[in-house]
Design an enzyme around this catalytic site. Structure first.
Site, mmCIF file in Angstrom:
data_model
loop_
_atom_site.group_PDB
_atom_site.id
_atom_site.type_symbol
_atom_site.label_atom_id
_atom_site.label_comp_id
_atom_site.label_asym_id
_atom_site.label_seq_id
_atom_site.Cartn_x
_atom_site.Cartn_y
_atom_site.Cartn_z
ATOM 1 N N LYS A 199 0.849 -1.206 0.000
ATOM 2 C CA LYS A 199 0.000 0.000 0.000
ATOM 3 C C LYS A 199 0.879 1.249 0.000
ATOM 4 C CE LYS A 199 -1.876 2.885 2.683
ATOM 5 N NZ LYS A 199 -1.862 4.112 1.860
ATOM 6 N N GLU A 408 9.504 14.913 15.240
ATOM 7 C CA GLU A 408 9.967 14.867 13.860
ATOM 8 C C GLU A 408 9.198 15.909 13.043
ATOM 9 O OE1 GLU A 408 8.955 11.268 11.648
ATOM 10 O OE2 GLU A 408 11.021 11.171 10.976
HETATM 11 P P1 NDP Z 1 1.987 8.131 8.094
HETATM 12 O O1 NDP Z 1 2.806 7.429 9.076
HETATM 13 O O2 NDP Z 1 0.534 8.346 8.379
HETATM 14 O O3 NDP Z 1 2.039 7.392 6.667
HETATM 15 C C1 NDP Z 1 2.789 6.241 6.350
HETATM 16 C C2 NDP Z 1 1.902 5.192 5.687
HETATM 17 O O4 NDP Z 1 1.001 4.653 6.640
HETATM 18 C C3 NDP Z 1 1.043 5.728 4.552
HETATM 19 O O5 NDP Z 1 0.950 4.760 3.520
HETATM 20 C C4 NDP Z 1 -0.301 5.892 5.244
HETATM 21 O O6 NDP Z 1 -1.384 5.883 4.357
HETATM 22 C C5 NDP Z 1 -0.314 4.672 6.124
HETATM 23 N N1 NDP Z 1 -1.270 4.706 7.227
HETATM 24 C C6 NDP Z 1 -1.824 5.779 7.849
HETATM 25 N N2 NDP Z 1 -2.677 5.377 8.825
HETATM 26 C C7 NDP Z 1 -2.656 4.030 8.818
HETATM 27 C C8 NDP Z 1 -3.316 3.031 9.586
HETATM 28 N N3 NDP Z 1 -4.169 3.342 10.566
HETATM 29 N N4 NDP Z 1 -3.048 1.727 9.319
HETATM 30 C C9 NDP Z 1 -2.182 1.382 8.355
HETATM 31 N N5 NDP Z 1 -1.548 2.287 7.581
HETATM 32 C C10 NDP Z 1 -1.765 3.596 7.812
HETATM 33 O O7 NDP Z 1 2.633 9.486 7.754
HETATM 34 P P2 NDP Z 1 1.910 10.859 7.332
HETATM 35 O O8 NDP Z 1 1.809 10.869 5.871
HETATM 36 O O9 NDP Z 1 0.623 11.065 8.066
HETATM 37 O O10 NDP Z 1 2.941 11.904 7.853
HETATM 38 C C11 NDP Z 1 2.870 12.361 9.197
HETATM 39 C C12 NDP Z 1 4.241 12.501 9.768
HETATM 40 O O11 NDP Z 1 4.838 11.215 9.857
HETATM 41 C C13 NDP Z 1 5.216 13.282 8.912
HETATM 42 O O12 NDP Z 1 5.078 14.642 9.087
HETATM 43 C C14 NDP Z 1 6.522 12.762 9.398
HETATM 44 O O13 NDP Z 1 6.894 13.408 10.581
HETATM 45 C C15 NDP Z 1 6.226 11.323 9.702
HETATM 46 N N6 NDP Z 1 6.666 10.446 8.615
HETATM 47 C C16 NDP Z 1 7.793 9.740 8.825
HETATM 48 C C17 NDP Z 1 8.276 8.937 7.841
HETATM 49 C C18 NDP Z 1 9.527 8.167 8.053
HETATM 50 O O14 NDP Z 1 10.008 7.519 7.114
HETATM 51 N N7 NDP Z 1 10.076 8.204 9.245
HETATM 52 C C19 NDP Z 1 7.630 8.825 6.536
HETATM 53 C C20 NDP Z 1 6.406 9.583 6.440
HETATM 54 C C21 NDP Z 1 5.974 10.366 7.458
HETATM 55 P P3 NDP Z 1 -1.921 7.261 3.706
HETATM 56 O O15 NDP Z 1 -0.768 8.142 3.482
HETATM 57 O O16 NDP Z 1 -2.510 6.790 2.455
HETATM 58 O O17 NDP Z 1 -2.906 7.791 4.688
#
Ligand code: NDP
Length: 505
Positions: A199, A408
């Site tokens: 996903k 972060e």
């Molecule tokens: P998320 O952690 O929400 O997104 C990562 C993935 O998880 C996406 O594919 C998202 O789907 C999915 N996801 C979200 N909710 C669920 C759930 N309940 N169950 C399973 N999968 C889920 O990151 P965000 O995009 O919301 O970003 C928020 C913050 O997270 C950023 O500002 C950053 O600080 C941090 N982040 C950290 C990352 C890292 O590599 N350390 C990468 C990305 C974000 P979808 O996007 O489709 O909702």
């Protein structure tokens, strides 16, 4: 081509035209779900828009998968596993992984442009992502035969310990390195003999869908399935699915905790690569220009949207003024703009939500007495301020327990702390919930080694940053995750151990 001296209207039109042309050339035609080797509409028939963060225009309309689609994908993956994939020898898998690398390389230019359109990263960095994605498949093709089998004989007992794939795995990835994270997940899962349901993040689904289209010719139907959609609607049912035998997730720590809870419902194995707030420690002996170059890359690469970004700087008081002056100059010289242009150093953030989130931290930092040595807002430029841009920012004067220091931000924001006493500095460097990475800059081997060991994190760079080599495990301490990627250890995260105890007596 419009230049900075042209009117805002000319520059805006120039960017719009470049992006329209690129989108016409590389946005994939098929943006529905990829299940069982076919592009297929979601059960609910819904879609959502993915946006180009440079122009904030819609790039494509993408299938909005939900639980029924996840169920279909998991079923297709099991069918592929049981009827075909589990019969493939390690040699077959090695050949297929190598072909995947070949096909990525053959389409590198298209994939890089697509990634830049969907994510906003500079094209020069997108090309590095594409090369590294192909390298993942080559690396795991190289170690696919390492089955880790053992035998033991003891009297009439003959014992074998073998590794078997889980069968079907779930993989949820973020938007900061969409294609690269897909390859970090797919390559070891396939190498270990699993089928997968992937996903992608809602902000950046296009490169995973294009990759699926490319894999269609190379990988048997149903081995790789891609379900696009939202976290709560597609990621949640996928990670709690009773027929999924392993969950691998990269993203925020908050969602990682939820994913771990979901996996616990079925006692499913889980690996997590989560957030970071990594320290970069600068000693007094450094060559200042070299240190400035490293610190700049550590925080501003990929617009700061890196889990391993070096986002807290601990600089020795003796060189602090020179290093900070150097950083301010380096920021002044950075080319902020259209990420499709070769000269661009810093592109937009991925979405308006991410801009707002970063600006909230900056506002809170200023309210708490933080001084902006550079940046601190959206760029003061009519055209750039219409896209998802945030200025590269240096903040000094915050208390270390402030949210902007502890959490972060995932943007181009560096918090600065001066130090004189090593122990006090190291206590602060480790005073966060995260432990993903860290950087040490010094030519003194003894103090470099001491600091590398003292930083509580899974990956430390000495006199470099961000360069990750397949074979060197990557993963976090503390709340930065569980498990390791990029290495032979990763194969073990995608298979289970079976003991066969044979009595010959
Ligand atoms: P998320 O952690 O929400 O997104 C990562 C993935 O998880 C996406 O594919 C998202 O789907 C999915 N996801 C979200 N909710 C669920 C759930 N309940 N169950 C399973 N999968 C889920 O990151 P965000 O995009 O919301 O970003 C928020 C913050 O997270 C950023 O500002 C950053 O600080 C941090 N982040 C950290 C990352 C890292 O590599 N350390 C990468 C990305 C974000 P979808 O996007 O489709 O909702």
């Amino acid at each position: 081509m419009a230049s900075h001296s042209d009117s805002a209207e000319d520059r805006r039109n120039d960017v719009m035209e470049r992006h329209r042309e690129a989108a016409d050339a590389v946005v994939p035609e098929r943006t529905s779900l990829y299940i069982g080797g076919e592009f297929t509409e979601p059960a609910g028939g819904e879609t959502f828009a993915t946006i180009d963060p440079t122009t904030t225009q819609e790039l494509a309309s993408v299938a909005r998968g939900r639980e029924a689609d996840v169920n279909r994908a998991v079923e297709a993956a099991w069918e592929a596993f049981e009827t075909e994939w589990s019969e493939h020898s390690p040699g077959d898998r090695q050949r297929i992984l190598t072909e995947i690398a070949d096909v990525i390389e053959a389409n590198a230019d298209e994939l890089a442009r697509l990634e830049t359109l969907d994510n906003g990263k500079p094209i020069t960095e997108a090309r590095i992502d594409v090369d590294s994605a192909a390298e993942q498949f080559r690396y795991f093709a190289g170690i696919v035969r390492e089955n880790g089998g053992e035998t033991m004989t003891e009297g009439s007992r003959y014992g074998q310990v073998i590794s078997e794939p889980y069968g079907v795995v779930a993989q949820v990835i973020p938007w900061n390195f969409p294609l690269l994270m897909a390859s970090w997940k797919l390559a070891p899962a396939l190498a270990a003999g699993n089928c997968t349901v992937l996903k992608p993040a809602e902000q950046t689904p296009l490169s995973a869908l294009r990759l699926a289209g490319l894999l269609d010719e190379v990988v048997p139907d149903g081995v790789v399935n891609v379900v696009t959609g939202f976290g709560e609607e597609a990621g949640d049912p996928l990670t709690r699915h009773p027929d999924v035998r392993k969950v691998a997730f990269t993203g925020s720590t908050a969602v990682g905790k939820q994913v771990m809870t979901n996996a616990a419902e079925n006692v499913t194995d889980v690996t997590l690569e989560l957030g970071g707030k990594s320290p970069v420690v600068v000693f007094s002996d450094v060559d200042v220009p070299k240190a400035v170059q490293l610190i700049t890359a550590a925080i501003f690469y990929n617009t700061g949207e890196c889990c391993e970004a070096g986002s807290r700087l601990f600089v020795h008081e003796d060189v602090a003024d020179d290093v900070l002056d150097g950083l301010v100059n380096a920021i002044d010289e950075m080319e902020i703009g259209d990420p499709l242009r070769e000269a661009t150093d810093l592109g937009p953030k991925v979405s308006t939500e991410q801009v707002d989130r970063t600006l909230e931290y900056l506002e809170a930092a200023q309210d708490a007495g933080g001084r902006f040595l550079a940046g601190g807002d959206r760029p003061d430029d009519e055209v750039l301020s219409e896209g998802c841009y945030v200025e590269p920012t240096l903040i000094e004067g915050l208390e270390h327990d402030h949210a902007a220091v502890q959490e972060e931000i995932f943007g181009p924001v560096l918090e600065v702390f001066r130090w004189t006493d090593y122990e006090t500095m190291m206590e602060l460097a480790n005073d966060v919930d995260y432990g993903l990475a860290g950087g040490v800059i010094t030519d003194d081997v003894t103090q470099a080694n001491r600091a590398a060991r003292d930083i509580e994190a899974g990956y430390i760079w000495i006199n470099s940053y961000h360069d990750l080599a397949p074979g060197l495990p990557f993963g976090g301490y503390k709340q930065s995750g569980i498990g390791r990627e990029l290495s032979a250890d990763t194969l073990d995260h995608y298979r289970q151990t079976k003991t066969i105890n044979l009595s010959l007596g």
